[in-house]
Design an enzyme around this catalytic site. Structure first.
Site, PDB file in Angstrom:
ATOM      1  N   GLY A  89       1.215  -1.320  -0.108  1.00 15.46           N
ATOM      2  CA  GLY A  89       0.197  -0.116   0.002  1.00 15.46           C
ATOM      3  C   GLY A  89       0.158   1.271   0.288  1.00 15.46           C
ATOM      4  O   GLY A  89       2.537   1.167   0.499  1.00 15.46           O
ATOM      5  N   GLY A  91       2.757   2.624   1.409  1.00 18.53           N
ATOM      6  CA  GLY A  91       3.587   3.371   2.658  1.00 18.53           C
ATOM      7  C   GLY A  91       4.494   4.813   2.665  1.00 18.53           C
ATOM      8  O   GLY A  91       4.232   4.709   3.995  1.00 18.53           O
ATOM      9  N   ARG A  92       4.012   5.513   2.094  1.00 23.94           N
ATOM     10  CA  ARG A  92       5.113   6.801   2.314  1.00 23.94           C
ATOM     11  C   ARG A  92       4.355   7.959   1.135  1.00 23.94           C
ATOM     12  O   ARG A  92       4.520   9.147   1.370  1.00 23.94           O
ATOM     13  CB  ARG A  92       6.105   6.730   2.585  1.00 23.94           C
ATOM     14  CG  ARG A  92       6.792   5.657   0.562  1.00 23.94           C
ATOM     15  CD  ARG A  92       8.137   6.602   0.986  1.00 23.94           C
ATOM     16  NE  ARG A  92       8.780   5.327  -0.352  1.00 23.94           N
ATOM     17  CZ  ARG A  92       9.927   5.257  -0.963  1.00 23.94           C
ATOM     18  NH1 ARG A  92      10.968   6.492  -0.133  1.00 23.94           N
ATOM     19  NH2 ARG A  92      10.424   4.664  -1.446  1.00 23.94           N
ATOM     20  N   LYS A 107       5.254  12.151  -2.330  1.00 22.10           N
ATOM     21  CA  LYS A 107       5.714  10.356  -1.567  1.00 22.10           C
ATOM     22  C   LYS A 107       6.437  10.945  -0.505  1.00 22.10           C
ATOM     23  O   LYS A 107       7.494  12.163  -0.848  1.00 22.10           O
ATOM     24  CB  LYS A 107       6.455  10.285  -2.918  1.00 22.10           C
ATOM     25  CG  LYS A 107       7.123   9.495  -2.380  1.00 22.10           C
ATOM     26  CD  LYS A 107       7.354   8.160  -4.239  1.00 22.10           C
ATOM     27  CE  LYS A 107       8.096   6.855  -3.838  1.00 22.10           C
ATOM     28  NZ  LYS A 107       8.412   6.755  -5.253  1.00 22.10           N
ATOM     29  N   ASP A 119       9.900   4.100   7.404  1.00 20.72           N
ATOM     30  CA  ASP A 119       9.872   5.281   8.178  1.00 20.72           C
ATOM     31  C   ASP A 119       8.747   6.283   7.693  1.00 20.72           C
ATOM     32  O   ASP A 119       8.340   7.149   8.114  1.00 20.72           O
ATOM     33  CB  ASP A 119      11.096   6.165   8.549  1.00 20.72           C
ATOM     34  CG  ASP A 119      12.085   5.970   7.040  1.00 20.72           C
ATOM     35  OD1 ASP A 119      11.295   6.130   6.012  1.00 20.72           O
ATOM     36  OD2 ASP A 119      12.796   6.387   7.037  1.00 20.72           O
ATOM     37  N   ARG A 172       2.924  15.065  -7.064  1.00 24.55           N
ATOM     38  CA  ARG A 172       3.377  13.627  -8.279  1.00 24.55           C
ATOM     39  C   ARG A 172       2.078  13.477  -8.316  1.00 24.55           C
ATOM     40  O   ARG A 172       1.008  13.938  -7.908  1.00 24.55           O
ATOM     41  CB  ARG A 172       3.253  12.215  -7.572  1.00 24.55           C
ATOM     42  CG  ARG A 172       5.169  11.889  -8.043  1.00 24.55           C
ATOM     43  CD  ARG A 172       5.145  10.293  -6.743  1.00 24.55           C
ATOM     44  NE  ARG A 172       4.497   8.920  -6.532  1.00 24.55           N
ATOM     45  CZ  ARG A 172       4.811   8.520  -6.123  1.00 24.55           C
ATOM     46  NH1 ARG A 172       5.733   7.692  -7.195  1.00 24.55           N
ATOM     47  NH2 ARG A 172       3.526   6.962  -5.936  1.00 24.55           N
ATOM     48  N   ARG A 179      -2.562   0.691 -10.160  1.00 24.45           N
ATOM     49  CA  ARG A 179      -1.640  -0.433  -9.853  1.00 24.45           C
ATOM     50  C   ARG A 179      -2.382  -2.039 -10.022  1.00 24.45           C
ATOM     51  O   ARG A 179      -3.347  -2.538  -9.823  1.00 24.45           O
ATOM     52  CB  ARG A 179      -0.768  -0.883  -8.321  1.00 24.45           C
ATOM     53  CG  ARG A 179       0.115   0.249  -8.464  1.00 24.45           C
ATOM     54  CD  ARG A 179       0.125   0.895  -7.062  1.00 24.45           C
ATOM     55  NE  ARG A 179       0.430   2.416  -6.341  1.00 24.45           N
ATOM     56  CZ  ARG A 179       1.295   2.433  -6.586  1.00 24.45           C
ATOM     57  NH1 ARG A 179       2.517   1.865  -7.020  1.00 24.45           N
ATOM     58  NH2 ARG A 179       2.141   3.916  -6.364  1.00 24.45           N
ATOM     59  N   ASP A 249       3.158  -4.622  -7.761  1.00 22.12           N
ATOM     60  CA  ASP A 249       2.471  -3.311  -7.309  1.00 22.12           C
ATOM     61  C   ASP A 249       2.951  -2.062  -7.992  1.00 22.12           C
ATOM     62  O   ASP A 249       2.968  -0.281  -7.447  1.00 22.12           O
ATOM     63  CB  ASP A 249       2.811  -3.057  -5.767  1.00 22.12           C
ATOM     64  CG  ASP A 249       4.426  -3.278  -5.744  1.00 22.12           C
ATOM     65  OD1 ASP A 249       4.540  -4.104  -6.119  1.00 22.12           O
ATOM     66  OD2 ASP A 249       4.666  -2.226  -5.327  1.00 22.12           O
ATOM     67  N   ASP A 259       6.038   4.810  -9.810  1.00 21.85           N
ATOM     68  CA  ASP A 259       7.050   4.236  -8.550  1.00 21.85           C
ATOM     69  C   ASP A 259       8.850   4.409  -8.950  1.00 21.85           C
ATOM     70  O   ASP A 259       9.594   2.735  -9.401  1.00 21.85           O
ATOM     71  CB  ASP A 259       6.443   3.241  -7.905  1.00 21.85           C
ATOM     72  CG  ASP A 259       5.558   3.951  -7.097  1.00 21.85           C
ATOM     73  OD1 ASP A 259       4.706   4.873  -7.337  1.00 21.85           O
ATOM     74  OD2 ASP A 259       5.295   2.663  -6.908  1.00 21.85           O
TER      75      ASP A 259
HETATM   76  P1  AMP Z   1       8.571   0.311  -4.124  1.00 25.66           P
HETATM   77  O1  AMP Z   1       8.833  -1.360  -4.604  1.00 25.66           O
HETATM   78  O2  AMP Z   1       9.920   1.246  -3.410  1.00 25.66           O
HETATM   79  O3  AMP Z   1       7.862   1.066  -5.219  1.00 25.66           O
HETATM   80  O4  AMP Z   1       8.423   0.421  -2.453  1.00 25.66           O
HETATM   81  C1  AMP Z   1       7.800  -1.138  -2.804  1.00 25.66           C
HETATM   82  C2  AMP Z   1       6.449  -1.191  -0.454  1.00 25.66           C
HETATM   83  O5  AMP Z   1       7.074  -0.586   0.108  1.00 25.66           O
HETATM   84  C3  AMP Z   1       5.317   0.146  -0.832  1.00 25.66           C
HETATM   85  O6  AMP Z   1       4.539  -0.513  -0.612  1.00 25.66           O
HETATM   86  C4  AMP Z   1       5.341   1.425  -0.770  1.00 25.66           C
HETATM   87  O7  AMP Z   1       4.730   2.533  -0.250  1.00 25.66           O
HETATM   88  C5  AMP Z   1       7.183   0.862   0.432  1.00 25.66           C
HETATM   89  N1  AMP Z   1       8.048   2.089   0.892  1.00 25.66           N
HETATM   90  C6  AMP Z   1       8.722   1.388   0.506  1.00 25.66           C
HETATM   91  N2  AMP Z   1       9.827   2.619   1.081  1.00 25.66           N
HETATM   92  C7  AMP Z   1       8.688   2.785   2.261  1.00 25.66           C
HETATM   93  C8  AMP Z   1       9.176   3.886   3.112  1.00 25.66           C
HETATM   94  N3  AMP Z   1      10.550   4.661   3.428  1.00 25.66           N
HETATM   95  N4  AMP Z   1       8.485   3.850   4.523  1.00 25.66           N
HETATM   96  C9  AMP Z   1       7.120   3.190   4.142  1.00 25.66           C
HETATM   97  N5  AMP Z   1       6.783   2.355   2.979  1.00 25.66           N
HETATM   98  C10 AMP Z   1       7.698   2.354   2.275  1.00 25.66           C
HETATM   99 MG    MG Z   2       5.857   0.771  -5.388  1.00 21.38          MG
END
Ligand code: AMP
Ligand code: MG
Length: 485
Positions: A89, A91-92, A107, A119, A172, A179, A249, A259
């Protein structure tokens, strides 16, 4: 329009509560504006003057909430490096609502229910990379999310034991943030069928509205996702773009590049190039990208199969490689000034030979095409040979290229007129982004803005940056980046 006048609408709360979390951003300490993007301002009809106001920084930082906006984070699932993760989901990322068909999202704005071990933050370096690169991709005509502005802060963020970095936020914007992984999440819930129908209706309204009245709209939506994804892959491969983390995702239902992480434009040509440092097996290597896209579409078909005839989805999926290749050969032929339709057989063997020759020659991939487009004549290919570490394979290829032109009855000048429209002088390479990041870390944001301008005008001359139109220095070529950002 001023920020005060800008009104957002939120359409996501029609879904059940398990699909999102309503929450505000957690602001960064001491935020300041690094850059704003006039082209994106135009898209939402926001006055440029607004960027100079304090309220604008508060808006990007999540402190100022616009009229009509109710911020939220979305839930999704996904296959990461082939393994299913049931709960991912935003996450940030925090969604703010949409205006002019653009869904705004920040973001790096703090923890959400979906942060897992993260974080909720994004460091300055990765934010600069996404901010500039999404505009570079757009300028090449490749479907992508966009970026409105970038802010920095003094907020400490930890990604390695040795140093503290600072947090940043990119605003963004996208026509859609749905997704493949969103479908995977919906497909796992109780009453999956109902939820998937609701999600598909939402996606159709958002991205495939011409299908709204179609009797077989869910199947046809899937067919169009297949085609859009195939086209996206053709563009990426044509320009040597490597995404680096093609998890489901990170696959857009609207066929956009989304992303941005450890991405890279190929420096010198290398078919099995891996740009993601953590991708030990090369699952997301350059040449694997179209195959992975197809694999990801199969995951989507498994979800859509709950509301469509699965056999029809799989049958259509079988056309993916054909659609991809057709578009890819057409774009690549154009990069050589050739016309795929005027030839009884496609130029696939000529292009394959070129790629092999480039790999042996260790030649800067995109620069090869630009140099070809600006050669005086084919009598003297010295400017090309000068950018090759090894020359022979390329020299040999030119004999075949001349034959192809002759077959088309085309002069080299005619070919050049086609090529110069598709082969930009400037490509945003990782080493350039690295220079901008180093300066920015020292408090100088001028190169961030300069690179943004170059990214948006890659076909123009940029006299002060002539050095960026040279091959990537070998010590910086095809380096790998890590995912931690
Ligand atoms: P990504 O492959 O970088 O697009 O991220 C994969 C998953 O990890 C997604 O659900 C992001 O929201 C989560 N995510 C990546 N970095 C962070 C972060 N620093 N804090 C919280 N969630 C993160
Ligand atoms: Mg992602």
């Amino acid at each position: 329009m001023t920020l005060e006048q800008l009104e957002l609408t939120v359409d996501y709360f029609e879904f059940d509560k398990q699909f999102y979390q309503q929450l505000n951003a957690t602001p960064l300490n001491n935020p300041f504006l690094i850059s704003y993007n006039k082209k994106a301002f135009d898209l939402i009809e926001l006055d440029y003057d607004e960027a100079t106001k304090e309220a604008f920084v508060s808006f990007i930082n999540g402190e100022k909430i616009l009229k009509g906006s109710t911020p939220y984070a979305m839930a999704y699932a996904g296959h990461q490096f082939g393994y299913f993760v049931p709960q991912l989901g935003d996450g940030r990322a925090i969604n703010l609502g949409q205006t002019h068909g653009w869904h705004l999202q920040t973001k790096g704005s703090g923890l959400t229910r979906y942060s897992r071990q993260g974080d909720g933050r994004a460091v300055l370096r990765s934010s600069i990379r996404e901010y500039i690169m999404s505009e570079a991709i757009h300028a090449l005509g490749i479907p992508t999310t966009r970026a409105l502005a970038l802010i920095g802060s003094t907020h400490g963020v930890y990604r390695s034991f040795e140093e503290v970095e600072t947090g940043a936020v990119v605003m963004r914007m996208s026509p859609s943030w749905i997704r493949f992984g969103t479908f995977e999440f919906f497909a796992r819930q109780n009453d999956a069928k109902e939820h998937l129908i609701q999600l598909s209706n939402y996606v159709i309204k958002q991205s495939y509205s011409h299908l709204e009245k179609d009797k077989a709209k869910y199947e046809k939506m899937f067919f169009e996702v297949v085609d859009n994804t195939a086209h996206l892959m053709a563009y990426w491969q044509t320009y040597g773009f490597m995404h680096g983390v093609m998890n489901t995702d990170n696959m857009s239902i609207a066929g956009l590049t989304i992303d941005y992480g450890p991405f890279s434009f190929m420096d010198y040509f290398q078919a099995d190039c891996i740009c993601n440092h953590t991708d030990h097996e090369g699952r997301y290597s350059f040449s694997n990208q179209p195959y992975v896209a197809r694999w990801n579409l199969e995951v989507l078909a498994n979800c859509m199969g709950k509301i469509c005839r699965y056999g029809n989805l799989m049958e259509y999926l079988n056309t993916f490689m054909f659609t991809y290749k057709k578009k890819y050969w057409a774009l690549m032929s154009k990069r050589l000034g050739l016309d795929v339709n005027s030839s009884s057989n496609s130029y696939s063997s000529l292009i394959k030979q070129l790629l092999g020759a480039m790999e042996s020659a260790k030649v800067d991939y995109n620069l090869f095409f630009y140099t070809l487009s600006t050669l005086e004549s084919l009598e003297d290919i010295t400017p090309i040979l000068d950018i090759c570490v090894y020359r022979q394979s390329v020299q040999e290829w030119f004999l075949e290229y001349q034959k192809a032109l002759k077959n088309e009855n085309k002069t080299f000048d005619e070919a050049k007129a086609i090529m110069i429209k598709i082969n930009p002088k400037y490509m945003i390479k990782n080493y350039m982004l690295q220079e901008a990041i180093e300066k920015a870390t020292a408090g100088d944001f001028s190169l961030v803005n300069d690179l943004l301008y170059i990214a948006q005008n890659p076909f123009n001359e940029h006299k002060a940056f002539e050095h960026y139109a040279k091959p990537t220095p070998m010590q910086f070529a095809n380096l790998q980046l890590s995912c931690s950002s």
